[in-house]
Write an enzyme that holds these catalytic residues in place. Structure first.
Site: not given
Length: 526
Positions: A253-256
């Site tokens: 995920s992009k957020r991680k």
RNA sequence: GGCCCCAUCGUCUAGUUAGGUCUAGGACAUCGGAUUUUCAUUCCGGUAACAGGGGUUCAAAUCCCCUUGGGGUCACCA
């Protein structure tokens, strides 16, 4: 039957590496079967800026060489390919469901539905829709509508049915409809929801194989029910594993991204990426570009072949040996049957290895074409088309040999492009090799005199000269070569020293030795 | 928590459909060694896995059951 697959991205402004793998499998299956690959844009939830948000996605496809037979820019017999422009189709299908009594208007307040859901959860009871609006008579319904009471349309789930699919990857998977709430197919403003629009479009576009990530598996029973209710033939399904972050089973995920930075398996890639990106004017710390995105690899100087090869081997293998595949070999050999079931973590090291392999296969001319833009962006060369510049870069690439795994690695050889006064010195090694050893500077002075008068300033004579010089001075070559390398390249190690000297040229070499001697003396004094 | 999915070296995987040829193969990473008077490459070699427990069977990584673990998903997002 002509195989037709589709990839249906939402315009998010970037192309996810995992999504790209899914798209690749769709594309490969279509091409393997001489069928068609369709790109459909799922933008039902978007407002403006679709163009800007779609650009990077199409760029990623183009970069990797995955073409689409129907979709944005190319059009096709089932146009338009943007869901936001297909509303009339959804409206008609919605009416069809309503008329057939297979869907109903639900006037229940969202809060009520929500509290029923929570109550069921609290009592550890399966939640299914109350269907309170179903008992309304036609007159009552008409009245409520006339009053403007908001409603959603729900599919009437046949509770005694079962849904069974024969998934190409997972085999037989089944769901019990008695456990399913009635899914909303149209919002209170009449707009279609994902599951509904997808089914209408998959049928309209005559998609034969829905190949998508396994996170969509829970959507499948709803979609099957919708296909049935609308009288469509259900497509074949293949739920492929999602791409996990390195060394884990968690969806990437992009957020991680911050977490990935500290992941040891990601370390080499980040080191490489940071180094290259900082040179081409991209902030490596920014999350605008990260290894989750396809564009990252392009910006760092990966080859499409390297990325593609890494992606295809994530969850798919041909046999117990084959590792390297060109795109056309993939097309020839890819089958859904050999897709693995479990989630596969991206392996950055292996990816780098695939990349290095395909780079080593690349003709010199293409390596040159690939490196030039990087040097240009970093301000290391002025004119990419200048013949002398190109010749010099070509020589450096040749000298660098397999040290160049990605185009951005050309920066490892930046000593051939920077002005003498801007040459960065590896201080630690300079101290160790030049400043600290008593005899080093005198040795360099003597060496400089020899270099000044040597007639043939090319690799082999230079090598002989240096070798002889060391013998004559009764010192080990290990005391001379590294010191000289530090002086002229600023680095402790690198490509062949003598070819480097030749390429740099006498004037440059002498100048840099002078500069280094000066530097060493001032450091000794200080 | 409900539903669903998954489970072989550190990682990507072969082997599971048709049980024996698997003292489990390959690749990446890692560790040694050789070549390269550096680095990189190349070459040789090493370490390293069937989650656990029950069955079925002459025989199970492969079939069945249970347990454990991991994951996905539970919206008027896609």
């Amino acid at each position: 039957m002509t195989v037709r697959t589709r990839f249906a991205p939402s315009p998010t402004g970037y192309m996810h590496i995992g999504g790209m793998r899914t798209a690749l499998f769709c594309w490969l299956w279509a091409r393997h079967n001489r069928g068609q690959f369709i790109l459909r844009i799922d933008d039902t939830d978007q407002q403006r800026n679709v163009d800007a948000a779609l650009g990077p996605i199409l760029d990623a496809f183009r970069w990797l060489g995955l073409d689409w037979d129907e979709g944005p820019e190319v059009g096709g017999p089932h146009a338009p390919y943007f869901q936001s422009q297909r509303r009339s189709l959804y409206d008609a299908a919605l009416q069809q469901l309503l008329d057939a009594g297979k869907a109903y208007r639900d006037f229940e307040a969202p809060e009520d539905t929500q509290s029923q859901r929570e109550a069921a959860e609290k009592e550890k009871r399966v939640y299914v829709s109350s269907r309170a609006s179903l008992v309304l008579s036609q007159e009552e319904t008409a009245k409520l509508m006339a009053e403007g009471r908001p409603f959603v349309v729900r599919l009437l789930v046949p509770r005694t049915d079962k849904v069974v699919i024969d998934d190409h990857v997972r085999g037989q998977v089944e769901w019990d409809c008695s456990l399913m709430p009635d899914p909303v197919v149209a919002r209170s403003d009449g707009s279609p929801l994902y599951n509904f629009a997808t089914v209408v479009d998959d049928a309209a576009l005559e998609i034969t194989h829905v190949i998508r990530a396994e996170e969509h598996l829970p959507n499948t029973p709803i979609q099957v029910l919708l296909h049935r209710a609308l009288g469509y033939k259900t497509p074949e399904w293949a739920h492929i594993p999602y791409v996990a972050s390195p060394g884990s089973k968690e969806k990437m995920s992009k957020r991680k991204i911050d977490k990935y930075r500290t992941n040891p398996q990601f370390q080499k890639l980040f080191e490489l990426g940071d180094q290259v990106l900082s040179r081409v004017g991209i902030d490596p710390g920014s999350d605008a570009l990260s290894p989750v995105m396809v564009a990252y690899y392009q910006q760092v100087g990966f080859l499409p072949a390297g990325v593609l090869n890494a992606l295809v081997r994530l969850g798919w293998s041909l046999d117990d040996q084959a590792e390297f595949f060109t795109l056309s070999e993939m097309v020839q050999k890819f089958t859904l049957e050999r897709v693995i079931k479990s989630a596969a973590g991206l392996d950055p090291d292996k990816m780098l290895n695939f990349q290095a392999h395909w780079m080593s296969e690349l003709p010199a001319e293409e390596k040159l074409a690939g490196c030039l833009p990087f040097l240009k962006k970093a301000g290391l060369i002025d004119d990419e088309n200048d013949a002398a510049t190109r010749a010099r870069v070509a020589s450096v690439i040749d000298l660098a040999a397999d040290r160049i795994r990605v185009f951005g690695d050309i920066f490892q050889l930046d000593e051939f492009f920077v002005a003498d006064e801007r040459l960065k010195m590896d201080d630690k090694n300079f101290q160790k090799r030049v400043v600290k050893p008593e005899a080093a500077v005198d040795l360099l002075r003597d060496l400089r005199k020899r270099l000044e008068v040597v007639t043939d300033f090319t690799a082999t004579p230079l090598h002989d000269l240096l070798q002889g010089f060391a013998g004559e001075k009764q010192v080990k070559v290990g005391d001379v070569f590294p010191a000289l390398r530090l002086c002229v390249t600023g680095k402790a190690q690198g490509a062949d020293l003598f070819r480097s000297l030749e390429l740099l040229g006498r004037d440059c070499v002498l100048g840099r030795i002078d500069r280094a001697i000066g530097l060493a003396e001032s450091q000794r004094a200080g």
